[in-house]
Design a protein around this motif. Structure first.
Motif, PDB file in Angstrom:
ATOM      1  N   UNK A  59      -9.632   3.805  16.409  1.00 38.81           N
ATOM      2  CA  UNK A  59     -10.284   4.712  15.476  1.00 38.81           C
ATOM      3  C   UNK A  59     -10.480   6.090  16.116  1.00 38.81           C
TER       4      UNK A  59
ATOM      5  N   UNK B 242     -15.275   4.483   7.103  1.00 35.74           N
ATOM      6  CA  UNK B 242     -15.653   5.786   7.656  1.00 35.74           C
ATOM      7  C   UNK B 242     -14.468   6.756   7.570  1.00 35.74           C
ATOM      8  N   UNK B 243     -13.272   6.268   7.943  1.00 34.69           N
ATOM      9  CA  UNK B 243     -12.074   7.116   7.879  1.00 34.69           C
ATOM     10  C   UNK B 243     -11.814   7.570   6.456  1.00 34.69           C
ATOM     11  N   UNK B 244     -11.921   6.615   5.519  1.00 34.95           N
ATOM     12  CA  UNK B 244     -11.595   6.961   4.136  1.00 34.95           C
ATOM     13  C   UNK B 244     -12.612   7.936   3.555  1.00 34.95           C
TER      14      UNK B 244
ATOM     15  N   UNK C 238      -8.836  15.309   8.317  1.00 32.98           N
ATOM     16  CA  UNK C 238      -9.891  14.368   8.694  1.00 32.98           C
ATOM     17  C   UNK C 238      -9.715  13.012   8.027  1.00 32.98           C
ATOM     18  N   UNK C 239      -9.727  11.950   8.822  1.00 32.87           N
ATOM     19  CA  UNK C 239      -9.726  10.591   8.304  1.00 32.87           C
ATOM     20  C   UNK C 239      -8.362   9.978   8.108  1.00 32.87           C
ATOM     21  N   UNK C 240      -7.315  10.796   7.979  1.00 27.97           N
ATOM     22  CA  UNK C 240      -6.016  10.239   7.614  1.00 27.97           C
ATOM     23  C   UNK C 240      -5.407   9.431   8.762  1.00 27.97           C
TER      24      UNK C 240
ATOM     25  N   UNK D 209     -10.040  -1.824  18.348  1.00 28.50           N
ATOM     26  CA  UNK D 209     -10.383  -1.246  17.056  1.00 28.50           C
ATOM     27  C   UNK D 209     -11.118   0.089  17.226  1.00 28.50           C
TER      28      UNK D 209
ATOM     29  N   UNK E 258      -6.995   8.535  11.396  1.00 31.92           N
ATOM     30  CA  UNK E 258      -7.991   7.541  11.801  1.00 31.92           C
ATOM     31  C   UNK E 258      -7.836   6.276  10.962  1.00 31.92           C
ATOM     32  N   UNK E 259      -7.654   6.424   9.659  1.00 27.47           N
ATOM     33  CA  UNK E 259      -7.524   5.257   8.785  1.00 27.47           C
ATOM     34  C   UNK E 259      -6.281   4.451   9.146  1.00 27.47           C
TER      35      UNK E 259
ATOM     36  N   UNK F 132      -8.555  15.685  14.014  1.00 24.00           N
ATOM     37  CA  UNK F 132      -9.276  16.939  14.239  1.00 24.00           C
ATOM     38  C   UNK F 132      -8.285  18.046  14.570  1.00 24.00           C
TER      39      UNK F 132
ATOM     40  N   UNK G 243     -16.517  -4.762  11.797  1.00 21.22           N
ATOM     41  CA  UNK G 243     -16.276  -3.511  12.530  1.00 21.22           C
ATOM     42  C   UNK G 243     -15.071  -2.792  11.925  1.00 21.22           C
ATOM     43  N   UNK G 244     -14.041  -3.581  11.610  1.00 20.99           N
ATOM     44  CA  UNK G 244     -12.852  -3.002  10.983  1.00 20.99           C
ATOM     45  C   UNK G 244     -13.223  -2.344   9.655  1.00 20.99           C
TER      46      UNK G 244
ATOM     47  N   UNK H 159      -6.422  -3.096  13.871  1.00 22.71           N
ATOM     48  CA  UNK H 159      -6.947  -4.345  13.323  1.00 22.71           C
ATOM     49  C   UNK H 159      -5.881  -5.440  13.369  1.00 22.71           C
TER      50      UNK H 159
ATOM     51  N   UNK I 223     -15.199   0.951  10.265  1.00 22.25           N
ATOM     52  CA  UNK I 223     -14.413   2.089  10.761  1.00 22.25           C
ATOM     53  C   UNK I 223     -13.430   2.581   9.705  1.00 22.25           C
ATOM     54  N   UNK I 224     -12.827   1.615   8.980  1.00 17.52           N
ATOM     55  CA  UNK I 224     -11.852   2.002   7.961  1.00 17.52           C
ATOM     56  C   UNK I 224     -12.547   2.771   6.834  1.00 17.52           C
TER      57      UNK I 224
ATOM     58  N   UNK J 264     -14.198  10.191   5.307  1.00 21.28           N
ATOM     59  CA  UNK J 264     -13.783  11.489   5.878  1.00 21.28           C
ATOM     60  C   UNK J 264     -12.606  12.046   5.099  1.00 21.28           C
ATOM     61  N   UNK J 265     -11.647  11.160   4.810  1.00 17.07           N
ATOM     62  CA  UNK J 265     -10.417  11.602   4.145  1.00 17.07           C
ATOM     63  C   UNK J 265     -10.713  12.173   2.768  1.00 17.07           C
ATOM     64  N   UNK J 266     -11.544  11.472   1.998  1.00 15.67           N
ATOM     65  CA  UNK J 266     -11.726  11.908   0.621  1.00 15.67           C
ATOM     66  C   UNK J 266     -12.851  12.917   0.445  1.00 15.67           C
TER      67      UNK J 266
ATOM     68  N   UNK K 106     -15.753  -8.826  14.172  1.00 15.98           N
ATOM     69  CA  UNK K 106     -14.524  -8.041  14.311  1.00 15.98           C
ATOM     70  C   UNK K 106     -14.093  -7.486  12.957  1.00 15.98           C
ATOM     71  N   UNK K 107     -14.148  -8.362  11.951  1.00 20.55           N
ATOM     72  CA  UNK K 107     -13.748  -7.938  10.614  1.00 20.55           C
ATOM     73  C   UNK K 107     -14.699  -6.873  10.056  1.00 20.55           C
TER      74      UNK K 107
ATOM     75  N   UNK L 291      -6.726   2.800  12.686  1.00 22.41           N
ATOM     76  CA  UNK L 291      -7.668   1.678  12.620  1.00 22.41           C
ATOM     77  C   UNK L 291      -6.994   0.467  11.998  1.00 22.41           C
TER      78      UNK L 291
ATOM     79  N   UNK M 270     -13.840  15.241   3.029  1.00 20.89           N
ATOM     80  CA  UNK M 270     -13.677  16.493   3.773  1.00 20.89           C
ATOM     81  C   UNK M 270     -12.322  17.138   3.602  1.00 20.89           C
ATOM     82  N   UNK M 271     -11.405  16.439   2.927  1.00 21.51           N
ATOM     83  CA  UNK M 271     -10.070  17.010   2.876  1.00 21.51           C
ATOM     84  C   UNK M 271      -9.947  18.166   1.899  1.00 21.51           C
TER      85      UNK M 271
ATOM     86  N   UNK N 129     -14.703  19.497  12.154  1.00 16.76           N
ATOM     87  CA  UNK N 129     -13.571  18.597  11.969  1.00 16.76           C
ATOM     88  C   UNK N 129     -12.273  19.338  11.733  1.00 16.76           C
TER      89      UNK N 129
END
Lengths: 162, 275
Positions: free
Chosen positions: A57, B23-25, A70-72, A53, A74-75, A65, B16-17, A82, B20-21, B27-29, B13-14, A78, B31-32, B40
């Protein structure tokens, strides 16, 4: 152990560079092969789910980068990281898990490709859905998912033969 | 408390998922939008270097081709300058007109990273703050408009090209002064849409579209494209039309960043008005 680690680090670097330096710059009618998921596919089955996981990520973030998204990635990465343990468990038998590195030779043709196709399709679907979030065009989305998945699978098929 | 910790440990585990997920989202919404941080983006130092090397290799193989193109353009320009000077002199306008042109300066740049296949495309160029680039400057090439500088580090800048739906450009139809807003909607990289054209505007298929000069980024008259087809909405007093872009984004190599000498003065004035 050390050899395995070195082998996978090398694979990581080479495929990552191939992705960002070559593939990301090509242009075949909206379609981009995303072979970096092959890095995640190849990690040994013994690697703990938490590590898969976290590394997944980071892999996605590194691609982001470089692609200015950013994030796309990675999401999406991840997300498949999972699901990977469950998918692997579904396609291989218990005894094999101890030593197995998911490859066509070690898993058998059909289980391996079931596993690869599920990962590639899930990853590409998640990625392109996120990309089209503010801008929804179902036909273009479908073309992108299917086209990119076919190219990615073709490249993975070739890598498996090396 | 103990139960909570046990619960978290059992499902780590769940969690952590989820972490991280999300965190990604985030970043996506977050910083995009186009004010993403330099860290970045491909304008950061390591990526900038990597792409410069790649560009150096591929640029070398394209040298002969570029050279021919430059020579051809150069001779074309010389001819145009000669004929323009001639007509200016005839009209007695030479001094005044040439002064107006002095208000802009071109900074040459090379595209070291380019994408056209994504929905939100970005490109990276090899000039940055130290070359006099600032956020919001316009970018064009010999064919026409390219985009606007989004972020810059010391030596690199990320440009948002026309091929990114998050940005639109104020344009006019040459000769008619009808103002519209140019926006790309994904898909075909050769076409964009010119929207919000008033009903009464005079224009036809084949008319040339150029920048309006209403924004800080571009002077008036940078070529954009030609009108390809027209679409009238029945319940609205505005038209929209499809524009075939002059710039071929798949093969961008040399671009120029437009720096206006009076940009700061103009921005200050406009800021004063807003307050």
């Amino acid at each position: 152990m050390i050899r395995l680690f070195l082998k996978h680090s090398l694979l990581f670097v080479l495929l990552f560079l191939l992705q960002i330096v070559v593939l990301q710059q090509l242009y075949f009618w909206y379609v981009v092969p995303l072979v970096y998921v092959y890095i995640l596919i190849r990690w040994p089955a013994t690697l703990s789910a938490g590590w898969v996981l976290t590394l997944g990520f980071l892999l996605g973030l590194l691609v982001d980068i470089n692609a200015d998204t950013p994030g796309m990635h990675a999401a999406a990465t991840t997300f498949v990281a999972f699901l990977r343990p469950a998918l692997l468990k579904g396609f291989i038998t218990k005894e094999e898990i101890e030593t197995l590195e998911p490859r066509e030779r070690s898993m058998g043709f059909i289980p391996f490709w079931k596993y690869v196709i599920s990962i590639v399709l899930l990853h590409h679907t998640a990625l392109f859905m996120l990309e089209s979030f503010s801008f929804f065009d179902p036909l273009l989305l479908l073309v992108k998912i299917i086209g990119s998945a076919l190219l990615s699978l073709l490249l993975i098929f070739l890598f498996e033969r090396f | 408390m103990r139960q909570l910790i046990q619960f978290l440990a059992r499902n780590r585990f769940f969690f952590l998922f989820l972490m991280l997920e999300s965190l990604s989202l985030i970043l996506l919404f977050r910083f995009n939008d186009y004010q993403q941080g330099v860290f970045f983006s491909s304008a950061n130092r390591i990526n900038g270097k990597l792409y410069s090397y790649r560009e150096a290799v591929s640029g070398f193989f394209a040298l002969r081709e570029n050279n021919t193109e430059l020579l051809r353009l150069n001779s074309e320009m010389e001819l145009r300058i000669a004929s323009l000077e001639e007509s200016l002199r005839n009209a007695g306008l030479a001094e005044k007109e040439l002064k107006a042109a002095d208000r802009y300066e071109y900074i040459q740049a090379r595209v070291i990273k380019n994408s056209v296949s994504q929905l939100r495309n970005y490109l990276t160029v090899n000039v940055g703050k130290q070359d006099g680039i600032a956020e919001g400057m316009g970018v064009c090439n010999h064919q026409g408009i390219v985009g606007v500088v989004s972020v810059c580090s010391d030596h690199f800048s990320v440009v948002i090209p026309v091929l990114n739906p998050e940005i639109s450009f104020s344009c006019i139809i040459a000769g008619s002064n009808s103002v519209g807003s140019l926006n790309w909607k994904g898909g075909d990289t050769r076409f964009a849409w010119l929207e919000e054209l008033p009903d009464y505007a005079f224009w036809a298929v084949g008319d040339t579209v150029v920048t309006s000069g209403f924004s800080d980024a571009f002077p008036r008259g940078i070529p954009v494209g030609v009108i390809h087809s027209i679409e009238k909405k029945s319940n609205s007093s505005f038209h929209r039309s499809q524009v075939r872009l002059f710039t071929s984004f798949e093969s961008l190599a040399d671009v120029r960043v437009i720096s206006q000498f009076l940009r700061d003065e103009r921005m200050e004035l406009e800021k004063e008005l807003e307050q």
